[in-house]
Scaffold this motif. Structure first.
Motif, PDB file in Angstrom:
ATOM      1  N   GLU A  10      -5.508   5.017  -1.772  1.00 15.46           N
ATOM      2  CA  GLU A  10      -6.417   5.099  -0.620  1.00 15.46           C
ATOM      3  C   GLU A  10      -7.649   4.222  -0.769  1.00 15.46           C
ATOM      4  OE1 GLU A  10      -7.250   9.234  -0.451  1.00 15.46           O
ATOM      5  OE2 GLU A  10      -5.252   9.806   0.290  1.00 15.46           O
ATOM      6  N   THR A  11      -7.836   3.590  -1.910  1.00 18.12           N
ATOM      7  CA  THR A  11      -9.026   2.765  -2.128  1.00 18.12           C
ATOM      8  C   THR A  11      -8.863   1.409  -1.448  1.00 18.12           C
ATOM      9  OG1 THR A  11      -8.158   1.855  -4.203  1.00 18.12           O
ATOM     10  CG2 THR A  11      -9.451   3.899  -4.335  1.00 18.12           C
ATOM     11  N   VAL A  12     -10.005   0.766  -1.186  1.00 19.62           N
ATOM     12  CA  VAL A  12      -9.970  -0.503  -0.457  1.00 19.62           C
ATOM     13  C   VAL A  12      -9.307  -1.599  -1.291  1.00 19.62           C
ATOM     14  CG1 VAL A  12     -11.970   0.045   0.972  1.00 19.62           C
ATOM     15  CG2 VAL A  12     -12.313  -1.033  -1.247  1.00 19.62           C
ATOM     16  N   SER A  13      -9.513  -1.583  -2.598  1.00 16.30           N
ATOM     17  CA  SER A  13      -8.910  -2.626  -3.427  1.00 16.30           C
ATOM     18  C   SER A  13      -7.395  -2.469  -3.490  1.00 16.30           C
ATOM     19  CB  SER A  13      -9.512  -2.603  -4.831  1.00 16.30           C
ATOM     20  OG  SER A  13      -9.400  -1.320  -5.416  1.00 16.30           O
ATOM     21  N   ALA A  14      -6.906  -1.222  -3.554  1.00 17.94           N
ATOM     22  CA  ALA A  14      -5.460  -0.998  -3.574  1.00 17.94           C
ATOM     23  C   ALA A  14      -4.837  -1.399  -2.245  1.00 17.94           C
ATOM     24  CB  ALA A  14      -5.156   0.460  -3.885  1.00 17.94           C
ATOM     25  N   GLN A  15      -5.499  -1.044  -1.168  1.00 18.97           N
ATOM     26  CA  GLN A  15      -4.970  -1.390   0.148  1.00 18.97           C
ATOM     27  C   GLN A  15      -5.014  -2.886   0.396  1.00 18.97           C
ATOM     28  OE1 GLN A  15      -7.123   1.035   2.971  1.00 18.97           O
ATOM     29  NE2 GLN A  15      -6.081   2.929   2.348  1.00 18.97           N
ATOM     30  N   ALA A  16      -5.890  -3.570  -0.313  1.00 26.66           N
ATOM     31  CA  ALA A  16      -5.943  -5.032  -0.192  1.00 26.66           C
ATOM     32  C   ALA A  16      -4.905  -5.706  -1.076  1.00 26.66           C
ATOM     33  CB  ALA A  16      -7.336  -5.532  -0.547  1.00 26.66           C
ATOM     34  N   GLY A  17      -4.136  -4.907  -1.833  1.00 26.56           N
ATOM     35  CA  GLY A  17      -3.079  -5.455  -2.673  1.00 26.56           C
ATOM     36  C   GLY A  17      -3.559  -6.029  -3.985  1.00 26.56           C
ATOM     37  N   ASP A  18      -4.708  -5.551  -4.475  1.00 27.20           N
ATOM     38  CA  ASP A  18      -5.225  -6.055  -5.744  1.00 27.20           C
ATOM     39  C   ASP A  18      -4.206  -5.823  -6.857  1.00 27.20           C
ATOM     40  OD1 ASP A  18      -7.491  -6.890  -7.590  1.00 27.20           O
ATOM     41  OD2 ASP A  18      -7.032  -4.889  -8.350  1.00 27.20           O
ATOM     42  N   ARG A  19      -4.007  -6.848  -7.682  1.00 31.19           N
ATOM     43  CA  ARG A  19      -2.963  -6.770  -8.710  1.00 31.19           C
ATOM     44  C   ARG A  19      -3.283  -5.736  -9.773  1.00 31.19           C
ATOM     45  NH1 ARG A  19       1.462  -8.980 -10.540  1.00 31.19           N
ATOM     46  NH2 ARG A  19       1.812  -9.248 -12.774  1.00 31.19           N
ATOM     47  N   LEU A  20      -4.557  -5.585 -10.126  1.00 32.70           N
ATOM     48  CA  LEU A  20      -4.914  -4.577 -11.121  1.00 32.70           C
ATOM     49  C   LEU A  20      -4.512  -3.192 -10.636  1.00 32.70           C
ATOM     50  CD1 LEU A  20      -6.308  -3.658 -13.723  1.00 32.70           C
ATOM     51  CD2 LEU A  20      -8.468  -3.628 -12.460  1.00 32.70           C
ATOM     52  N   CYS A  21      -4.739  -2.914  -9.366  1.00 30.37           N
ATOM     53  CA  CYS A  21      -4.367  -1.604  -8.818  1.00 30.37           C
ATOM     54  C   CYS A  21      -2.853  -1.417  -8.816  1.00 30.37           C
ATOM     55  CB  CYS A  21      -4.929  -1.460  -7.405  1.00 30.37           C
ATOM     56  SG  CYS A  21      -6.737  -1.450  -7.328  1.00 30.37           S
ATOM     57  N   VAL A  22      -2.119  -2.480  -8.556  1.00 27.30           N
ATOM     58  CA  VAL A  22      -0.658  -2.403  -8.597  1.00 27.30           C
ATOM     59  C   VAL A  22      -0.188  -2.050 -10.007  1.00 27.30           C
ATOM     60  CG1 VAL A  22       1.474  -3.730  -8.356  1.00 27.30           C
ATOM     61  CG2 VAL A  22      -0.356  -3.992  -6.666  1.00 27.30           C
ATOM     62  N   LEU A  23      -0.797  -2.673 -11.013  1.00 30.71           N
ATOM     63  CA  LEU A  23      -0.424  -2.394 -12.391  1.00 30.71           C
ATOM     64  C   LEU A  23      -0.818  -0.984 -12.806  1.00 30.71           C
ATOM     65  CD1 LEU A  23      -1.371  -5.787 -14.084  1.00 30.71           C
ATOM     66  CD2 LEU A  23       0.915  -4.915 -13.620  1.00 30.71           C
ATOM     67  N   LEU A  24      -1.971  -0.522 -12.345  1.00 33.18           N
ATOM     68  CA  LEU A  24      -2.395   0.847 -12.654  1.00 33.18           C
ATOM     69  C   LEU A  24      -1.404   1.857 -12.094  1.00 33.18           C
ATOM     70  CD1 LEU A  24      -6.245   0.575 -11.991  1.00 33.18           C
ATOM     71  CD2 LEU A  24      -5.158   1.040 -14.196  1.00 33.18           C
ATOM     72  N   ASP A  25      -0.963   1.633 -10.862  1.00 36.02           N
ATOM     73  CA  ASP A  25       0.006   2.547 -10.251  1.00 36.02           C
ATOM     74  C   ASP A  25       1.319   2.542 -11.017  1.00 36.02           C
ATOM     75  OD1 ASP A  25       0.805   4.220  -7.762  1.00 36.02           O
ATOM     76  OD2 ASP A  25       2.376   2.688  -7.890  1.00 36.02           O
ATOM     77  N   ALA A  26       1.776   1.355 -11.443  1.00 42.64           N
ATOM     78  CA  ALA A  26       3.020   1.269 -12.215  1.00 42.64           C
ATOM     79  C   ALA A  26       2.888   1.985 -13.550  1.00 42.64           C
ATOM     80  CB  ALA A  26       3.391  -0.199 -12.430  1.00 42.64           C
ATOM     81  N   GLU A  27       1.720   1.872 -14.168  1.00 39.69           N
ATOM     82  CA  GLU A  27       1.493   2.548 -15.443  1.00 39.69           C
ATOM     83  C   GLU A  27       1.517   4.063 -15.276  1.00 39.69           C
ATOM     84  OE1 GLU A  27      -1.806   2.226 -18.959  1.00 39.69           O
ATOM     85  OE2 GLU A  27      -2.533   2.491 -16.932  1.00 39.69           O
ATOM     86  N   LEU A  28       0.852   4.565 -14.260  1.00 39.89           N
ATOM     87  CA  LEU A  28       0.825   6.012 -14.020  1.00 39.89           C
ATOM     88  C   LEU A  28       2.224   6.540 -13.721  1.00 39.89           C
ATOM     89  CD1 LEU A  28      -2.406   6.159 -11.818  1.00 39.89           C
ATOM     90  CD2 LEU A  28      -2.175   6.946 -14.179  1.00 39.89           C
ATOM     91  N   ARG A  29       2.994   5.783 -12.960  1.00 42.70           N
ATOM     92  CA  ARG A  29       4.364   6.194 -12.649  1.00 42.70           C
ATOM     93  C   ARG A  29       5.218   6.232 -13.910  1.00 42.70           C
ATOM     94  NH1 ARG A  29       5.182   2.674  -9.176  1.00 42.70           N
ATOM     95  NH2 ARG A  29       6.365   1.153 -10.397  1.00 42.70           N
TER      96      ARG A  29
END
Length: 736
Positions: free
Chosen positions: A632-651
């Motif tokens: 729900e954060t603005v950086s994740a919704q903007a497709g920031d790569r760090l956020c993509v990696l964080l989500d993959a790590e948590l999963r």
């Protein structure tokens, strides 16, 4: 007839004697044979060279190498050494040194000695280069010595042939390492290494190279190139919002401090660097004192020990002539194999032979290995600018482990690490221990505690095939240190401001009593390594000015080569606008994604506590909630790569907490390695090291070293896809 009968009997007796020889076990390239008759064994120095080269990443120089596969495990002898292969195949059709074919027209020059024995020209010149002036088969002393002397260029400790003036075949275009005659004791039996006598004091380390040093000098500048560095630390600051209305107060206003280390020591000028190599072909950098602690307990027998040896061969191959290495092997007890020695050609040969001679047996005594490493580091007479310890183990300490009741990593097994190696100890050595836990049976809690307490990182090696890559990633950083003893000072400018907190992970920070100044102790930085710290403060109502100055940043650190102390003031102070009325102001993307990183790390730590209680459902729920908030954060919704990696790590962590068995065999170690990476903002090996946040903190020097490891041909699988760095800041555009 009588004479003929006697001659027949003599031949029969001689044949029986020649048949009493060594049995060579099966390898991939030939079946078991009894050498009958067998040529005399090579001289001890030649045998050591052969054994040492088997660990080296440099492939043998023969055209058949690409179709010869390495054995799964080395062929052991009673002393733990790799056995050279000698068989009846030694003839004019087979080179007696490399055992490869010598058919004419296959791109190899052939040398026929005066004793009539024939060899590959490049094989025998290599043999002669190491002091051998007799035939390795019949031992006849030669009057004419084969010598290969094309035009050479010295580059990074190797002889590189001049391709323009040399014949175009692999005997001339292959790099050859400069290896002087070995000075290893030929009577030393490494199988009994744990029973040899060690000196009482480890002050027998080899003299370091003289380094240019400038002591007690301070340089202050905003744009100054010092020592051998190509620049200063880059400092950027980002306020959470660019403006806050005059009539509004803002609690816990966040400011991001972003640091980026300069590039590695460069080729900016001509001259002579360490080892007498021209700067045009060699990169100057801070030399390293490295101690490796290798687990050789019984559980390491077989393939694991073979791959560990190969990984150590890669490390030895990539250390420079000014770097010093000492290897400590431990099982039920610990033994220093050799003192800190420079990795010149001679030193490399010794190190390769010592490592290759190890065999696995006994229990696991990590604590004694650490005490031995402490002894090496504290009693050395000379010191290189950078010091580090690498610890590798696949098991649990069976002698001194004390299990914590609450599973708290910070308090677990603190007795394993000597007190003087604790980072917070006043008399600490300040030498990080980078711990590598291997497989499902290692004690991840202890290994993580050791690394965290010493300021090092904890890596989880899940698969045997990535041991070398994990080591490569680590030394890729250690061999690129450009900043040491970094302190970051944060000070409030406006008299109405006070610091609320500094979020710096495992880096120690402190606030002054008046809360107007804070310090972050960062320590060493690798080339182009990045650090992000969040500072919070309260913005009060202020109706007098249209602009408010918040903070000023200053960095103080030491250049590891010149020893110059640098004081760097950030070019710009942190400021915000204070208008009467503001419209919608977007949050800083940089601040948002770093906040996401910290919140993810906090969720991982919380989930781990729940998992250690056995409540895996709650642990998975914590990670799932964090993923939802992250999305729900603005950086994740903007497709920031760090956020993509964080989500993959948590999963990934959720999947490793599906049941207790999975969590205990891999989940715990994966989680702890992730926490180590986030707390130090430094890359760690995790799982198979090909996905998720395992690549998030990689530096270019780490990437280069890992790619070098992955593209080395050992006769195994095809080279893997090259690794690339994923720097957390700023975001890089992705290729379409």
């Amino acid at each position: 007839m009588v004479g003929g009968s006697k001659w027949s009997k003599a031949k029969m007796a001689l044949g029986l004697k020649l048949n009493m020889c060594l049995y060579v076990p099966r390898t991939i390239e030939d079946a078991p044979v009894v050498a009958s008759p067998s040529p005399p064994p090579p001289q001890p120095s030649a045998r050591r060279f052969s054994d040492a080269v088997s660990l080296s990443p440099t492939p043998p120089r023969n055209s058949d190498y690409d179709r010869v596969q390495m054995p799964t495990t080395p062929t052991p002898s009673s002393s733990g050494l790799l056995l050279p292969k000698h068989s009846s195949k030694s003839s004019k059709k087979t080179c007696a040194i490399c055992l490869a074919s010598m058919k004419p027209g296959h791109g190899h020059a052939i040398f026929t000695a005066e004793c009539s024995h024939t060899f590959h020209f490049h094989c025998i010149t290599s043999n002669v280069k190491h002091g051998k002036q007799s035939c390795p088969v019949c031992r006849v002393n030669w009057k004419e010595i084969p010598f290969q002397s094309p035009t050479t260029n010295i580059s990074q400790g190797r002889v590189r042939r001049n391709h323009a003036s040399c014949p175009q075949n692999d005997a001339w275009t292959t790099d050859q390492r400069l290896l002087p005659p070995p000075r290893v004791d030929i009577n030393r039996h490494f199988s009994s290494i744990f029973h040899t006598t060690e000196p009482d004091i480890f002050d027998d380390d080899e003299l370091t190279n003289d380094q240019p040093s400038v002591t007690d000098k301070t340089s202050t500048s905003n744009d100054l190139t010092i020592g051998h560095s190509t620049g200063l630390i880059e400092v950027k600051t980002y306020p959470e919002f660019s403006a806050v209305p005059k009539s509004v107060c803002h609690s816990n206003f966040t400011v991001l401090i972003h640091l980026k280390a300069p590039v590695s020591y460069g080729l900016q000028h001509s001259g002579i660097c360490e080892g007498g190599l021209p700067l045009a072909s060699h990169t100057c950098r801070a030399p390293v004192d490295l101690v490796t602690l290798l687990d050789v307990s019984g559980s390491m027998a077989g393939t694991k020990l073979a791959l560990l040896k190969r990984a150590m061969g890669f490390v030895i191959q990539n250390l420079g002539p000014s770097d010093r290495l000492s290897v400590i092997a431990f099982s039920s007890t610990a033994r220093r194999l050799f003192p800190l020695c420079k990795m010149t050609g001679n030193g490399r040969l010794e190190a390769l032979h010592a490592v290759n001679s190890l065999s696995a047996s006994g229990g696991t005594n990590i604590a004694q290995g650490l005490r031995k490493a402490e002894k090496v580091m504290t009693e050395r007479k000379w010191r290189n600018p950078v010091s580090s310890i690498i610890l590798f183990s696949d098991g649990q300490d069976t002698y001194t482990v004390i299990r914590p009741n609450d599973g708290n990593t910070c308090t677990a097994n603190s007795s394993l690490l000597p007190v003087s190696m604790h980072l917070n100890d006043a008399s600490s050595l300040h030498i990080p221990v980078h711990a590598f836990g291997f497989g499902a049976d290692h004690d991840a809690v202890s290994m993580h505690s050791i690394s965290e307490s010493s300021g090092g990182t904890f890596s989880f090696i899940e698969a045997e095939s990535v041991i070398q890559d994990a080591f490569a990633q680590c030394i890729g950083g250690l061999l690129s240190v450009v900043v040491q003893e970094l302190h970051v000072e944060v000070e409030c400018i406006n008299p109405m401001l006070h610091l609320s907190s500094i979020k710096s992970g495992s880096y120690k920070n402190s606030l002054a009593s008046d809360e107007r100044k804070g310090i972050i102790e960062v320590g060493d930085l690798y080339a182009e390594e990045e650090r992000d710290f969040l500072v919070t403060l309260d913005i009060p109502v202020n109706g007098s000015n249209d602009e408010m100055s918040l903070l000023k940043i200053r960095c103080i650190y030491k250049d590891p080569i010149s020893k110059v102390l640098v004081t760097l003031n950030a070019a710009n102070d942190v400021k915000i606008q204070r208008p009467i009325v503001t419209g919608t102001i977007a949050i800083s993307m940089e601040v948002d994604k770093q906040r996401n990183r910290l919140q993810s790390a906090e969720a991982i730590a919380e989930a781990r506590v729940a998992a250690e209680r056995g409540d895996l459902a709650s642990a998975v729920s914590v990670l799932e909630n964090c993923r939802r908030k992250l999305s729900e954060t603005v950086s994740a919704q903007a497709g920031d790569r760090l956020c993509v990696l964080l989500d993959a790590e948590l999963r990934e962590m959720q999947e490793r907490m599906t049941n207790l068995h999975v969590y205990e065999t891999s989940g715990r170690a994966y989680v702890l390695s992730g926490l180590s990476s986030h707390s130090w903002q430094r890359a760690t090996a995790r799982g198979d090291s090909t996905h998720s946040m395992s690549q998030a903190y990689l530096t270019p020097s780490m990437v280069d070293m890992v790619n070098q490891s992955q593209t080395m041909l050992f006769g195994g699988p095809s080279p893997r896809s090259p690794t690339r760095p994923t720097q957390s800041f700023p975001a890089r555009p992705q290729p379409r």
